[in-house]
Design a protein around this motif. Structure first.
Motif, PDB file in Angstrom:
ATOM      1  N   GLN A 167      -5.635   2.537  -1.138  1.00  0.00           N
ATOM      2  CA  GLN A 167      -6.207   0.914   0.061  1.00  0.00           C
ATOM      3  C   GLN A 167      -5.461   0.763   0.770  1.00  0.00           C
ATOM      4  OE1 GLN A 167      -9.266   2.648   1.978  1.00  0.00           O
ATOM      5  NE2 GLN A 167      -8.306   1.004   3.489  1.00  0.00           N
ATOM      6  N   ARG A 223      -2.483   2.996   2.215  1.00  0.00           N
ATOM      7  CA  ARG A 223      -3.386   4.004   3.197  1.00  0.00           C
ATOM      8  C   ARG A 223      -3.946   2.845   4.737  1.00  0.00           C
ATOM      9  NH1 ARG A 223      -4.191   7.757   6.979  1.00  0.00           N
ATOM     10  NH2 ARG A 223      -6.065   7.604   7.305  1.00  0.00           N
ATOM     11  N   GLU A 224      -3.658   1.246   4.547  1.00  0.00           N
ATOM     12  CA  GLU A 224      -3.857   0.873   5.714  1.00  0.00           C
ATOM     13  C   GLU A 224      -2.282   0.657   6.215  1.00  0.00           C
ATOM     14  OE1 GLU A 224      -5.599  -2.798   4.630  1.00  0.00           O
ATOM     15  OE2 GLU A 224      -7.751  -1.815   3.771  1.00  0.00           O
ATOM     16  N   ALA A 225      -0.873   1.008   4.874  1.00  0.00           N
ATOM     17  CA  ALA A 225       0.260   0.393   5.369  1.00  0.00           C
ATOM     18  C   ALA A 225       0.464   1.852   6.066  1.00  0.00           C
ATOM     19  CB  ALA A 225       1.319   0.049   4.261  1.00  0.00           C
ATOM     20  N   LEU A 226      -0.085   3.009   5.845  1.00  0.00           N
ATOM     21  CA  LEU A 226       0.896   4.110   6.090  1.00  0.00           C
ATOM     22  C   LEU A 226      -0.503   4.778   6.328  1.00  0.00           C
ATOM     23  CD1 LEU A 226       2.592   4.790   2.630  1.00  0.00           C
ATOM     24  CD2 LEU A 226       3.495   4.302   4.806  1.00  0.00           C
ATOM     25  N   LYS A 227      -0.895   5.256   7.614  1.00  0.00           N
ATOM     26  CA  LYS A 227      -2.075   5.240   8.069  1.00  0.00           C
ATOM     27  C   LYS A 227      -1.898   7.213   8.626  1.00  0.00           C
ATOM     28  CE  LYS A 227      -3.555   1.221  10.641  1.00  0.00           C
ATOM     29  NZ  LYS A 227      -4.912   0.945   9.223  1.00  0.00           N
ATOM     30  N   ALA A 228      -0.302   7.009   8.903  1.00  0.00           N
ATOM     31  CA  ALA A 228      -0.848   8.795   9.005  1.00  0.00           C
ATOM     32  C   ALA A 228      -0.597  10.008   7.655  1.00  0.00           C
ATOM     33  CB  ALA A 228       0.610   8.567   9.773  1.00  0.00           C
ATOM     34  N   ASP A 229      -0.156   9.156   6.607  1.00  0.00           N
ATOM     35  CA  ASP A 229      -0.066  10.214   5.368  1.00  0.00           C
ATOM     36  C   ASP A 229      -0.869  10.749   5.008  1.00  0.00           C
ATOM     37  OD1 ASP A 229       1.478  10.740   3.165  1.00  0.00           O
ATOM     38  OD2 ASP A 229       1.891   9.058   2.591  1.00  0.00           O
ATOM     39  N   LEU A 232      -3.845   9.239   2.069  1.00  0.00           N
ATOM     40  CA  LEU A 232      -5.643   9.488   2.010  1.00  0.00           C
ATOM     41  C   LEU A 232      -6.542  10.283   1.055  1.00  0.00           C
ATOM     42  CD1 LEU A 232      -8.330   8.789   4.161  1.00  0.00           C
ATOM     43  CD2 LEU A 232      -7.362  10.750   5.420  1.00  0.00           C
ATOM     44  N   ARG A 265      -6.568   8.409  -2.265  1.00  0.00           N
ATOM     45  CA  ARG A 265      -7.426   7.300  -1.761  1.00  0.00           C
ATOM     46  C   ARG A 265      -8.899   7.591  -2.043  1.00  0.00           C
ATOM     47  NH1 ARG A 265      -9.278   4.975   2.816  1.00  0.00           N
ATOM     48  NH2 ARG A 265     -10.354   6.457   3.349  1.00  0.00           N
ATOM     49  N   ASP A 266      -9.363   8.818  -1.147  1.00  0.00           N
ATOM     50  CA  ASP A 266     -10.645   8.933  -1.335  1.00  0.00           C
ATOM     51  C   ASP A 266     -11.055   9.285  -2.755  1.00  0.00           C
ATOM     52  OD1 ASP A 266     -11.067   8.648   1.208  1.00  0.00           O
ATOM     53  OD2 ASP A 266     -10.426  10.806   1.634  1.00  0.00           O
TER      54      ASP A 266
END
Length: 172
Positions: free
Chosen positions: A89, A92-98, A102, A105-106
């Motif tokens: 998570q 994910r917050e650091a790399l929003k476009a990856d 995502l 993380r899910d």
């Protein structure tokens, strides 16, 4: 940089760490060599396999000891899965476009949730079986109390009768 560790066993006092990082070109690497995406997928697959095995063990648990053994194995795994999810998570917050992060993380969230549900089900099953045993013990204690009371009533009736009969039966 992702700092994770491999799934712990119930008796493991230390954890084997894993370090994954993303280089500026966007490729993930693993500290023991090789590509990071495959390593991360294998890590999550290992957690998935462990969760499925433990869920099957839960379904086959016939006594409280089996549930306690399951609880002992589940507790560190649930904690570890929670940490994997939190690390992913944060990534994910650091790399929003990856999209890879995502997806991972899910998947980690699903694993965390499954482990937490299985852990809660195991605790509930232990509590239920313990309460059921306590209820059975209370019922048996009540039966023993009634039997003891009947014995006391019989003794209270026959002891004086035998004492009087023995007095009148003596030759004076």
């Amino acid at each position: 940089v992702l700092v994770l560790h491999k799934p712990p066993g119930p008796d493991d006092s230390s954890r084997e760490g894993m370090l994954l990082w993303r280089n500026p070109s966007g490729d993930w690497q693993y500290n023991r060599g090789g590509p990071g995406p495959g390593t991360l997928k294998r890590l999550l697959q290992t957690y998935t396999e462990l969760e499925q095995k433990l869920a099957q063990d839960y379904e086959q648990a016939v006594d409280t000891k089996a549930l306690f053994d399951l609880l002992e194995a589940l507790t560190p795994l649930a904690r570890s899965a929670r940490n994997v999810h939190h690390a992913l998570q944060a990534a994910r917050e650091a790399l929003k476009a990856d999209p890879f992060i995502l997806e991972m993380r899910d998947q980690a969230y699903g694993l965390e949730r499954n482990f937490e549900l299985l852990l809660e089900d195991t605790r509930n099953a232990i509590q239920y079986r313990t309460a059921r045993k306590a209820e059975e013990q209370a019922r048996l204690s009540e039966q023993a109390l009634h039997a003891s009371h009947r014995l006391n009533v019989l003794a209270a009736l026959f002891f004086p009768l035998t004492a009087v009969a023995s007095l009148f039966g003596m030759n004076l």
